[in-house]
Scaffold this motif. Sequence first.
Motif, short mmCIF file in Angstrom:
data_model
loop_
_atom_site.label_atom_id
_atom_site.label_comp_id
_atom_site.label_asym_id
_atom_site.label_seq_id
_atom_site.Cartn_x
_atom_site.Cartn_y
_atom_site.Cartn_z
N ARG A 11 0.82 -1.21 0.00
CA ARG A 11 0.00 0.00 0.00
C ARG A 11 0.85 1.26 0.00
O ARG A 11 0.38 2.32 -0.41
CB ARG A 11 -0.96 -0.01 1.19
CG ARG A 11 -2.09 -1.03 0.98
CD ARG A 11 -3.03 -1.10 2.17
NE ARG A 11 -3.54 0.17 2.63
CZ ARG A 11 -4.67 0.75 2.23
NH1 ARG A 11 -5.41 0.16 1.31
NH2 ARG A 11 -5.06 1.89 2.73
N ASP A 31 -9.75 0.96 -1.31
CA ASP A 31 -10.21 1.53 -0.06
C ASP A 31 -11.06 2.76 -0.39
O ASP A 31 -10.60 3.65 -1.10
CB ASP A 31 -9.01 1.93 0.79
CG ASP A 31 -9.38 2.37 2.19
OD1 ASP A 31 -10.34 3.16 2.33
OD2 ASP A 31 -8.70 1.94 3.13
N LEU A 38 -6.79 -2.78 -1.73
CA LEU A 38 -7.12 -3.67 -0.63
C LEU A 38 -7.04 -5.09 -1.17
O LEU A 38 -7.55 -5.37 -2.26
CB LEU A 38 -8.54 -3.41 -0.12
CG LEU A 38 -8.81 -2.08 0.54
CD1 LEU A 38 -10.30 -1.92 0.84
CD2 LEU A 38 -8.00 -1.94 1.81
#
Length: 74
Positions: A11, A31, A38
């Motif tokens: 991420r 997200d 995600l």
Amino acid sequence: MRTTAYVRVDRERCIGAGMCVLTAPEVFDQDPEDGLVLLLDAEPPAAPLAAARMAAGVCPSRALTVHEPEAGGS
């Protein structure tokens, strides 16, 4: 030693382009708050795993990796 392929996301590298979600929606989502990747399924079955491989290839930030099992044997 792992016997199944698995998917990892970074991420920190993700830029929220969404190519992963378009390519492999069974494995990735975004997200809703920050738009970053995600991971929905770290060990997907064959068809979604193939899509996850494609998603890793088209990710502009290279935030996705698919780890293949090591060949065993002697």
